[in-house]
Design a protein around this motif. Structure first.
Motif, short mmCIF file in Angstrom:
data_model
loop_
_atom_site.label_atom_id
_atom_site.label_comp_id
_atom_site.label_asym_id
_atom_site.label_seq_id
_atom_site.Cartn_x
_atom_site.Cartn_y
_atom_site.Cartn_z
N GLN A 6 37.27 46.94 45.59
CA GLN A 6 35.82 46.93 45.45
C GLN A 6 35.46 47.75 44.21
O GLN A 6 36.01 48.83 43.98
CB GLN A 6 35.21 47.56 46.69
CG GLN A 6 33.74 47.42 46.80
CD GLN A 6 33.25 47.97 48.12
OE1 GLN A 6 33.66 49.04 48.54
NE2 GLN A 6 32.38 47.23 48.77
N LYS A 7 34.55 47.22 43.39
CA LYS A 7 34.08 47.97 42.23
C LYS A 7 33.29 49.17 42.70
O LYS A 7 32.71 49.18 43.77
CB LYS A 7 33.17 47.10 41.36
CG LYS A 7 33.88 45.98 40.66
CD LYS A 7 32.89 45.23 39.80
CE LYS A 7 33.51 44.03 39.14
NZ LYS A 7 32.53 43.29 38.34
N SER A 8 33.27 50.21 41.86
CA SER A 8 32.44 51.38 42.18
C SER A 8 31.52 51.66 41.00
O SER A 8 31.85 51.36 39.86
CB SER A 8 33.31 52.59 42.52
OG SER A 8 34.08 52.95 41.41
N TYR A 9 30.37 52.24 41.31
CA TYR A 9 29.34 52.48 40.31
C TYR A 9 28.79 53.89 40.46
O TYR A 9 28.43 54.30 41.56
CB TYR A 9 28.19 51.48 40.49
CG TYR A 9 28.65 50.05 40.59
CD1 TYR A 9 28.90 49.30 39.45
CD2 TYR A 9 28.86 49.46 41.84
CE1 TYR A 9 29.34 47.99 39.54
CE2 TYR A 9 29.29 48.15 41.94
CZ TYR A 9 29.53 47.42 40.79
OH TYR A 9 29.97 46.13 40.90
N ALA A 29 24.03 56.55 49.66
CA ALA A 29 25.12 57.07 50.49
C ALA A 29 25.60 56.04 51.51
O ALA A 29 26.72 56.16 52.03
CB ALA A 29 24.68 58.35 51.19
N SER A 30 24.82 55.02 51.79
CA SER A 30 25.19 53.99 52.76
C SER A 30 26.19 52.98 52.20
O SER A 30 26.69 52.15 52.94
CB SER A 30 23.94 53.24 53.22
OG SER A 30 23.03 54.12 53.84
N TYR A 31 26.47 53.05 50.91
CA TYR A 31 27.36 52.08 50.27
C TYR A 31 28.51 52.82 49.58
O TYR A 31 28.29 53.60 48.66
CB TYR A 31 26.59 51.23 49.25
CG TYR A 31 25.56 50.38 49.93
CD1 TYR A 31 25.89 49.13 50.43
CD2 TYR A 31 24.26 50.86 50.12
CE1 TYR A 31 24.94 48.37 51.10
CE2 TYR A 31 23.32 50.10 50.79
CZ TYR A 31 23.67 48.86 51.28
OH TYR A 31 22.74 48.11 51.95
N SER A 32 29.72 52.53 50.02
CA SER A 32 30.89 53.23 49.48
C SER A 32 31.11 52.95 48.00
O SER A 32 31.72 53.76 47.30
CB SER A 32 32.15 52.86 50.27
OG SER A 32 32.39 51.47 50.19
N GLN A 33 30.60 51.84 47.49
CA GLN A 33 30.79 51.52 46.08
C GLN A 33 29.81 52.25 45.16
O GLN A 33 29.95 52.21 43.95
CB GLN A 33 30.74 50.00 45.85
CG GLN A 33 29.40 49.35 46.12
CD GLN A 33 29.24 48.83 47.53
OE1 GLN A 33 29.58 49.49 48.49
NE2 GLN A 33 28.69 47.63 47.64
#
Length: 123
Positions: A6-9, A29-33
């Motif tokens: 998964q991409k991260s930003y 904070a609800s999205y790990s990416q």
């Protein structure tokens, strides 16, 4: 078989209102990416923050003291950032090619999810 990565930003919030920071921080904070790496409470601080951290995503309020969010865009290369405007005012009428998305405040969970999905499709 390769793992599904998964991409991260990295993200920053630039908004003059504390409740907006709190709400956006909660959604991010609800999205790990998504990783929140900085906050600013006006455009002047925001410009310094963007220059220093070079975030992938900027959550940018339209109406702030000293300089509006749209005026702030003139001061850095938006091609290096994915810009999501935030405003309590209707922002759909903003026609600025430097802006990738908008969130009407208060931000709903479903609308934030749509913004994250658009981000992932466009970067």
């Amino acid at each position: 078989m390769a793992a599904n990565r998964q991409k991260s930003y990295t993200c920053v919030i630039i908004d003059d209102e504390s409740p907006a920071h709190k709400a956006l921080s909660f959604h991010i904070a609800s999205y790990s990416q998504l990783t929140l790496v900085g906050r600013a409470f006006n455009a002047v601080e925001g410009l310094k923050l963007v220059e220093r951290l070079k975030p992938g995503v900027i959550f940018l309020n339209v109406t702030m003291p000293y300089m509006t969010g749209l005026e702030m865009l003139d001061h850095f290369s938006t091609h290096d950032h994915y810009i999501i405007l935030t405003s309590a005012l209707e922002t759909r009428t903003v026609r600025d090619k430097r802006v990738n998305d908008y969130l009407l405040v208060p931000v709903t969970t479903s609308r934030f999810l749509e913004a994250v999905q658009r981000l992932e499709m466009n970067i």
